[in-house]
Scaffold this motif. Structure first.
Motif, PDB file in Angstrom:
ATOM      1  N   ALA A  62       0.844  -1.198   0.000  1.00 40.76           N
ATOM      2  CA  ALA A  62       0.000   0.000   0.000  1.00 40.76           C
ATOM      3  C   ALA A  62       0.881   1.251   0.000  1.00 40.76           C
ATOM      4  O   ALA A  62       2.089   1.173   0.222  1.00 40.76           O
ATOM      5  CB  ALA A  62      -0.912  -0.007   1.227  1.00 40.76           C
ATOM      6  N   ASP A  63       0.266   2.402  -0.223  1.00 40.27           N
ATOM      7  CA  ASP A  63       1.024   3.664  -0.212  1.00 40.27           C
ATOM      8  C   ASP A  63       1.764   3.852   1.105  1.00 40.27           C
ATOM      9  O   ASP A  63       2.866   4.384   1.135  1.00 40.27           O
ATOM     10  CB  ASP A  63       0.099   4.859  -0.446  1.00 40.27           C
ATOM     11  N   GLU A 113     -13.387  -5.188   2.924  1.00 39.13           N
ATOM     12  CA  GLU A 113     -12.247  -4.775   2.097  1.00 39.13           C
ATOM     13  C   GLU A 113     -10.918  -4.944   2.823  1.00 39.13           C
ATOM     14  O   GLU A 113      -9.897  -4.431   2.365  1.00 39.13           O
ATOM     15  CB  GLU A 113     -12.408  -3.308   1.682  1.00 39.13           C
ATOM     16  N   GLU A 114     -10.930  -5.643   3.960  1.00 38.31           N
ATOM     17  CA  GLU A 114      -9.710  -5.870   4.728  1.00 38.31           C
ATOM     18  C   GLU A 114      -9.538  -7.358   4.986  1.00 38.31           C
ATOM     19  O   GLU A 114     -10.513  -8.087   5.114  1.00 38.31           O
ATOM     20  CB  GLU A 114      -9.766  -5.113   6.058  1.00 38.31           C
ATOM     21  N   LYS A 144      -5.360  -4.709   2.420  1.00 37.74           N
ATOM     22  CA  LYS A 144      -6.534  -3.874   2.136  1.00 37.74           C
ATOM     23  C   LYS A 144      -6.799  -3.894   0.644  1.00 37.74           C
ATOM     24  O   LYS A 144      -5.868  -3.763  -0.157  1.00 37.74           O
ATOM     25  CB  LYS A 144      -6.313  -2.432   2.608  1.00 37.74           C
ATOM     26  N   LYS A 145      -8.065  -4.048   0.312  1.00 37.47           N
ATOM     27  CA  LYS A 145      -8.467  -3.988  -1.092  1.00 37.47           C
ATOM     28  C   LYS A 145      -8.629  -2.517  -1.440  1.00 37.47           C
ATOM     29  O   LYS A 145      -9.463  -1.819  -0.880  1.00 37.47           O
ATOM     30  CB  LYS A 145      -9.760  -4.754  -1.313  1.00 37.47           C
ATOM     31  N   GLU A 146      -7.806  -2.047  -2.361  1.00 35.16           N
ATOM     32  CA  GLU A 146      -7.799  -0.631  -2.687  1.00 35.16           C
ATOM     33  C   GLU A 146      -8.804  -0.303  -3.780  1.00 35.16           C
ATOM     34  O   GLU A 146      -9.474  -1.197  -4.316  1.00 35.16           O
ATOM     35  CB  GLU A 146      -6.379  -0.206  -3.062  1.00 35.16           C
ATOM     36  N   LYS A 147      -8.910   0.956  -4.125  1.00 33.02           N
ATOM     37  CA  LYS A 147      -9.897   1.429  -5.093  1.00 33.02           C
ATOM     38  C   LYS A 147      -9.800   0.726  -6.438  1.00 33.02           C
ATOM     39  O   LYS A 147     -10.792   0.557  -7.131  1.00 33.02           O
ATOM     40  CB  LYS A 147      -9.766   2.941  -5.287  1.00 33.02           C
ATOM     41  N   TRP A 151      -5.580  -6.140  -3.796  1.00 36.99           N
ATOM     42  CA  TRP A 151      -5.235  -6.292  -2.380  1.00 36.99           C
ATOM     43  C   TRP A 151      -3.774  -5.897  -2.205  1.00 36.99           C
ATOM     44  O   TRP A 151      -2.891  -6.430  -2.880  1.00 36.99           O
ATOM     45  CB  TRP A 151      -5.434  -7.737  -1.929  1.00 36.99           C
ATOM     46  N   ARG A 152      -3.519  -4.961  -1.274  1.00 43.57           N
ATOM     47  CA  ARG A 152      -2.146  -4.525  -0.996  1.00 43.57           C
ATOM     48  C   ARG A 152      -1.863  -4.596   0.494  1.00 43.57           C
ATOM     49  O   ARG A 152      -2.736  -4.339   1.325  1.00 43.57           O
ATOM     50  CB  ARG A 152      -1.930  -3.104  -1.523  1.00 43.57           C
ATOM     51  N   SER A 154      -0.856  -3.561   4.005  1.00 49.22           N
ATOM     52  CA  SER A 154      -0.894  -2.284   4.720  1.00 49.22           C
ATOM     53  C   SER A 154      -0.200  -2.364   6.084  1.00 49.22           C
ATOM     54  O   SER A 154       0.153  -1.341   6.652  1.00 49.22           O
ATOM     55  CB  SER A 154      -2.340  -1.815   4.907  1.00 49.22           C
TER      56      SER A 154
END
Length: 162
Positions: A62-63, A113-114, A144-147, A151-152, A154
Motif C-alpha cells: 500500500a502507499d 475490504e480488509e 486492504k483492497k484498494e480502489k 489487495w495490498r 498495509s
C-alpha cells in the motif's frame, strides 16, 4: 438428455473453480505467497534479477505500510511505499541471500475490504557480516483492497517463534 448433462456438469465445475479461485481468501493467500517469493533472493541470482524482483514489491504494498517487529527496532513505524522499495533495493544489493517461505497458514480472515493473514514463516536474511533474521517467525499481515480492486499489504507484524 445425456448429451446435455455433460456440458452442464462441465459448466458447473468451471464456475465452482472460478468462484474458489477468485474468492478473497484465495486471492490474499496468493498475494502472500507472491510477497514471500519476491522477498526471496537466491545466492546465485544476479544483481539485475534482484533489482527487477524488488520492483515487483511496489505492486504488493500500500502507499503506507506499517511495520511492527521487536527484532529490528529501526523498522518499526509507518513507511511510504517508495521508502520500502528503496530499502528493499538496498537489501537486494548487499544480501548474500534471503529466504521467505510460509510454513503454515493459521488463519485468513476477510472482513469486507480488509484481510488478515496469521501464519508461521521461515525467514533467513544473510548479510555479509551477520544474519538479522534466521528462523521461524509468527507473522500477522494486514491486506486492504484498494480502489483499483487490488489487495495490498498495509501492515506487517512479526516476532520470532519461541
Amino acid at each position: 438428455m445425456k448429451k446435455l448433462l455433460i456440458p452442464v456438469v462441465a459448466l458447473v465445475a468451471v464456475v465452482a473453480v472460478l468462484l474458489w479461485f477468485f474468492a478473497p481468501e484465495q486471492v490474499v493467500k496468493r498475494r502472500t505467497g507472491k510477497l514471500m517469493s519476491i522477498l526471496t533472493m537466491e545466492e546465485t541470482g544476479g544483481k539485475n534479477a534482484r533489482q527487477l524482483s524488488s520492483l515487483g514489491l511496489g505492486g504488493l504494498v500500500a502507499d503506507e505500510l506499517e511495520l511492527e517487529t521487536p527484532t529490528i527496532e529501526e523498522a518499526n513505524g509507518v513507511h511510504q511505499r517508495t521508502d520500502i522499495e528503496s530499502g528493499f533495493g538496498g537489501l537486494a544489493r548487499i544480501a548474500n541471500f534471503t529466504k521467505f517461505e510460509v510454513v503454515e497458514y493459521h488463519t485468513i480472515t476477510i472482513n469486507g475490504e480488509e484481510a488478515r493473514v496469521n501464519a508461521t514463516i521461515e525467514a533467513i536474511v544473510a548479510l555479509p557480516a551477520y544474519r538479522p533474521a534466521d528462523g521461524l517467525y509468527e507473522v500477522e499481515l494486514d491486506w486492504k483492497k484498494e480502489k483499483d480492486g487490488i489487495w495490498r499489504l498495509s501492515r506487517a507484524k512479526w516476532q520470532e517463534t519461541r
